[in-house]
Each structure stands twice: as C-alpha cells, then as structure tokens.
Write a protein that holds these residues in place. Structure first.
Motif, PDB file in Angstrom:
ATOM      1  N   LEU A  87       2.437  10.378  -3.525  1.00 60.79           N
ATOM      2  CA  LEU A  87       2.880   9.809  -2.257  1.00 60.79           C
ATOM      3  C   LEU A  87       3.857  10.791  -1.613  1.00 60.79           C
ATOM      4  CD1 LEU A  87       3.540   6.179  -3.545  1.00 60.79           C
ATOM      5  CD2 LEU A  87       1.559   6.994  -2.244  1.00 60.79           C
ATOM      6  N   SER A  88       3.642  11.112  -0.345  1.00 59.18           N
ATOM      7  CA  SER A  88       4.471  12.142   0.284  1.00 59.18           C
ATOM      8  C   SER A  88       5.917  11.707   0.473  1.00 59.18           C
ATOM      9  CB  SER A  88       3.859  12.622   1.600  1.00 59.18           C
ATOM     10  OG  SER A  88       3.695  11.547   2.482  1.00 59.18           O
ATOM     11  N   ARG A  89       6.159  10.435   0.857  1.00 64.06           N
ATOM     12  CA  ARG A  89       7.530   9.961   1.054  1.00 64.06           C
ATOM     13  C   ARG A  89       7.643   8.504   0.618  1.00 64.06           C
ATOM     14  NH1 ARG A  89       8.180  10.736   7.157  1.00 64.06           N
ATOM     15  NH2 ARG A  89       8.016   8.560   6.726  1.00 64.06           N
ATOM     16  N   VAL A  90       8.678   8.224  -0.170  1.00 62.38           N
ATOM     17  CA  VAL A  90       8.968   6.858  -0.603  1.00 62.38           C
ATOM     18  C   VAL A  90      10.462   6.640  -0.375  1.00 62.38           C
ATOM     19  CG1 VAL A  90       8.975   5.230  -2.529  1.00 62.38           C
ATOM     20  CG2 VAL A  90       7.152   6.941  -2.358  1.00 62.38           C
ATOM     21  N   ALA A  91      10.815   5.512   0.271  1.00 63.00           N
ATOM     22  CA  ALA A  91      12.227   5.245   0.560  1.00 63.00           C
ATOM     23  C   ALA A  91      12.586   3.805   0.221  1.00 63.00           C
ATOM     24  CB  ALA A  91      12.530   5.524   2.029  1.00 63.00           C
ATOM     25  N   LEU A  92      13.807   3.641  -0.234  1.00 64.22           N
ATOM     26  CA  LEU A  92      14.403   2.324  -0.449  1.00 64.22           C
ATOM     27  C   LEU A  92      15.815   2.432   0.091  1.00 64.22           C
ATOM     28  CD1 LEU A  92      14.522  -0.539  -1.555  1.00 64.22           C
ATOM     29  CD2 LEU A  92      15.118   0.416  -3.773  1.00 64.22           C
ATOM     30  N   GLY A  93      16.112   1.658   1.122  1.00 65.45           N
ATOM     31  CA  GLY A  93      17.418   1.778   1.762  1.00 65.45           C
ATOM     32  C   GLY A  93      17.590   3.181   2.305  1.00 65.45           C
ATOM     33  N   ILE A 140      -4.386   1.241  -8.953  1.00 61.67           N
ATOM     34  CA  ILE A 140      -5.171   0.408  -9.859  1.00 61.67           C
ATOM     35  C   ILE A 140      -6.014  -0.488  -8.943  1.00 61.67           C
ATOM     36  CG2 ILE A 140      -5.118  -1.271 -11.737  1.00 61.67           C
ATOM     37  CD1 ILE A 140      -3.816   1.363 -12.518  1.00 61.67           C
ATOM     38  N   PRO A 141      -7.274  -0.106  -8.668  1.00 61.84           N
ATOM     39  CA  PRO A 141      -8.064  -0.849  -7.690  1.00 61.84           C
ATOM     40  C   PRO A 141      -8.245  -2.329  -8.011  1.00 61.84           C
ATOM     41  CG  PRO A 141      -9.110   1.244  -8.178  1.00 61.84           C
ATOM     42  CD  PRO A 141      -7.996   1.059  -9.171  1.00 61.84           C
ATOM     43  N   GLU A 142      -8.284  -2.679  -9.288  1.00 63.66           N
ATOM     44  CA  GLU A 142      -8.496  -4.081  -9.671  1.00 63.66           C
ATOM     45  C   GLU A 142      -7.599  -4.442 -10.853  1.00 63.66           C
ATOM     46  OE1 GLU A 142     -12.606  -4.859 -10.453  1.00 63.66           O
ATOM     47  OE2 GLU A 142     -13.242  -3.841  -8.631  1.00 63.66           O
ATOM     48  N   GLY A 143      -7.085  -5.686 -10.840  1.00 64.20           N
ATOM     49  CA  GLY A 143      -6.370  -6.200 -12.003  1.00 64.20           C
ATOM     50  C   GLY A 143      -4.858  -6.171 -11.922  1.00 64.20           C
ATOM     51  N   LEU A 144      -4.286  -5.553 -10.906  1.00 65.93           N
ATOM     52  CA  LEU A 144      -2.841  -5.514 -10.765  1.00 65.93           C
ATOM     53  C   LEU A 144      -2.451  -6.475  -9.646  1.00 65.93           C
ATOM     54  CD1 LEU A 144      -0.273  -4.033 -11.793  1.00 65.93           C
ATOM     55  CD2 LEU A 144      -0.657  -2.338  -9.994  1.00 65.93           C
ATOM     56  N   ALA A 145      -1.570  -7.455  -9.938  1.00 67.42           N
ATOM     57  CA  ALA A 145      -1.237  -8.509  -8.976  1.00 67.42           C
ATOM     58  C   ALA A 145      -0.219  -8.075  -7.931  1.00 67.42           C
ATOM     59  CB  ALA A 145      -0.716  -9.742  -9.718  1.00 67.42           C
ATOM     60  N   VAL A 146       0.682  -7.173  -8.291  1.00 64.66           N
ATOM     61  CA  VAL A 146       1.732  -6.714  -7.375  1.00 64.66           C
ATOM     62  C   VAL A 146       2.005  -5.242  -7.678  1.00 64.66           C
ATOM     63  CG1 VAL A 146       3.600  -7.475  -8.909  1.00 64.66           C
ATOM     64  CG2 VAL A 146       4.055  -7.241  -6.470  1.00 64.66           C
ATOM     65  N   SER A 147       2.275  -4.474  -6.631  1.00 67.09           N
ATOM     66  CA  SER A 147       2.603  -3.058  -6.833  1.00 67.09           C
ATOM     67  C   SER A 147       3.942  -2.945  -7.558  1.00 67.09           C
ATOM     68  CB  SER A 147       2.662  -2.331  -5.492  1.00 67.09           C
ATOM     69  OG  SER A 147       1.377  -2.226  -4.926  1.00 67.09           O
ATOM     70  N   LEU A 148       4.071  -1.900  -8.382  1.00 61.76           N
ATOM     71  CA  LEU A 148       5.252  -1.696  -9.210  1.00 61.76           C
ATOM     72  C   LEU A 148       6.006  -0.452  -8.767  1.00 61.76           C
ATOM     73  CD1 LEU A 148       3.557  -2.224 -12.698  1.00 61.76           C
ATOM     74  CD2 LEU A 148       4.689  -3.944 -11.260  1.00 61.76           C
ATOM     75  N   LEU A 149       7.308  -0.580  -8.598  1.00 62.48           N
ATOM     76  CA  LEU A 149       8.166   0.558  -8.287  1.00 62.48           C
ATOM     77  C   LEU A 149       8.691   1.086  -9.607  1.00 62.48           C
ATOM     78  CD1 LEU A 149       9.436   2.217  -6.000  1.00 62.48           C
ATOM     79  CD2 LEU A 149      11.386   0.643  -6.085  1.00 62.48           C
ATOM     80  N   GLY A 150       8.114   2.183 -10.071  1.00 65.09           N
ATOM     81  CA  GLY A 150       8.423   2.714 -11.394  1.00 65.09           C
ATOM     82  C   GLY A 150       9.332   3.930 -11.372  1.00 65.09           C
ATOM     83  N   GLN A 151       9.446   4.565 -12.541  1.00 67.89           N
ATOM     84  CA  GLN A 151      10.384   5.661 -12.757  1.00 67.89           C
ATOM     85  C   GLN A 151      10.117   6.908 -11.914  1.00 67.89           C
ATOM     86  OE1 GLN A 151      13.185   5.760 -14.407  1.00 67.89           O
ATOM     87  NE2 GLN A 151      13.027   3.673 -15.158  1.00 67.89           N
ATOM     88  N   SER A 152       8.886   7.113 -11.459  1.00 72.30           N
ATOM     89  CA  SER A 152       8.649   8.298 -10.639  1.00 72.30           C
ATOM     90  C   SER A 152       9.498   8.258  -9.371  1.00 72.30           C
ATOM     91  CB  SER A 152       7.164   8.466 -10.308  1.00 72.30           C
ATOM     92  OG  SER A 152       6.656   7.328  -9.639  1.00 72.30           O
ATOM     93  N   PHE A 153       9.876   7.049  -8.909  1.00 73.58           N
ATOM     94  CA  PHE A 153      10.842   6.919  -7.816  1.00 73.58           C
ATOM     95  C   PHE A 153      12.233   6.600  -8.347  1.00 73.58           C
ATOM     96  CE2 PHE A 153      13.335   4.393  -4.847  1.00 73.58           C
ATOM     97  CZ  PHE A 153      13.403   5.265  -3.768  1.00 73.58           C
ATOM     98  N   LEU A 154      12.350   5.618  -9.244  1.00 75.15           N
ATOM     99  CA  LEU A 154      13.652   5.194  -9.743  1.00 75.15           C
ATOM    100  C   LEU A 154      14.418   6.337 -10.386  1.00 75.15           C
ATOM    101  CD1 LEU A 154      12.634   1.752 -11.278  1.00 75.15           C
ATOM    102  CD2 LEU A 154      13.777   2.158  -9.071  1.00 75.15           C
ATOM    103  N   GLY A 155      13.709   7.257 -11.011  1.00 73.93           N
ATOM    104  CA  GLY A 155      14.343   8.408 -11.652  1.00 73.93           C
ATOM    105  C   GLY A 155      14.985   9.375 -10.676  1.00 73.93           C
TER     106      GLY A 155
END
Length: 177
Positions: free
Chosen positions: A128-134, A146-161
């Motif tokens: 993803l080219s740009r991700v922002a929170l606040g 994940i095209p199928e089977g994931l109920a909600v998108s997850l904000l993981g360590q690739s951003f949190l880190g």
C-alpha cells in the motif's frame, strides 16, 4: 472457515512475505485485540481522538463494546474501518475493502499465503503506497488481500511497527508517533 483460524493464518502470512517485527518498538500488553465483528455490523464507528502526549502526537482509541479496538484508517486517501491487531504481522484486507480501495487482482494471482488448521489460506501479497492513522502516515506498507473468509480488515504490524509506541490503559489504546 472460523475467523480465528484465518486470523492465525494472517500471522503466519506476514512471515511468508518476509515482513517481521518481533521485538519491535511496540509496548505490547496482554489485553490486545484478536478478532472482530462480522462485516456490516451496526456497531458504532470509533474514530481516533488526537492528543498531545507531551512527547509526540497520539491517536487514542476507545475499547469497543466487543472488547476490541477499531480505527478509521486512511489508505491512499480513503477511510476504512480496521480492527487494530497487534498480533498480525501485516495489514490484512478483506476482498471487499481491497476492491473499495481500487485494488484489483486476478484469480491466478491468488496463492497460499499462510497455513491454517483447516489448510492453506489464499491471498495476494501487495504494498500500500500510503497508510495513515491520525497524524501518523507510513509509505510502502506491506499488506495481503484475503479475498474470502476474513470478516474485517486488520491493522497489523507492517503499519503499527512504524509508530513510536502502542499501549493499552484504562480501556484505551494509545498509538504514538
């Protein structure tokens, strides 16, 4: 497929794409988030409040009624609600969120990205080219669709880190730049 199995697979998927952050800059606590509501839930959307913590700009999330933390995250200029998952190695997008972002993939690009108890989890590795929170923004962030089977998108360590710290206290998650 059980959402917890998919979530476990997302954790493995981060290692598969070469994105690792063990021992990273996050202050992890035992009561971090793990799963989320079904897509289309009518739970209230909780936006991050911006505060000055004295050291850095911080986003403060209130614990949702289901016990987890959600954030409105801006990806390439569009806002999406994601479950903050300190245990996920990368951002994991539902197929619907990826499509809403304008991301496309072909069926022949979908490959096993993780191994779960029920077998392989299939997805597509992306950046993803740009991700922002606040006030915090990161560029070139690793993610998987994940095209199928994931109920909600997850904000993981690739951003949190990319944040200075993440901590949980008094029913709030504080994410500092």
């Amino acid at each position: 497929m059980d959402f917890r199995i998919v979530l476990a697979c997302v954790l493995i998927a981060g290692a598969a794409v070469g994105v690792a952050s063990p021992g990273g800059p996050l202050d992890r606590q035992a009561d971090g988030a793990a799963t989320g509501p079904e897509a289309g839930s009518d739970l209230p959307r909780l936006a991050a409040a911006q505060v000055d913590s004295g050291w850095a700009s911080a986003a403060v999330l209130q614990r949702d009624g289901d016990g987890h933390f959600y954030a409105d995250v801006v990806v390439d200029g569009q806002s999406f609600r994601m479950l903050v998952d300190t245990g996920a190695t990368v951002i994991a997008l539902t197929g619907a969120d990826a499509e809403a972002m304008g991301l496309t993939w072909h069926d022949d690009e979908v490959r096993p990205v993780a191994q779960g108890a029920s077998g392989p989890v299939e997805g597509v590795n992306i950046t993803l080219s740009r991700v922002a929170l606040g006030d915090h923004e990161a560029s070139q962030v690793q993610a998987i669709i994940i095209p199928e089977g994931l109920a909600v998108s997850l904000l993981g360590q690739s951003f949190l880190g990319t944040l200075g710290s993440v901590r949980i206290a008094d029913g709030r998650m504080i994410l500092e730049s």
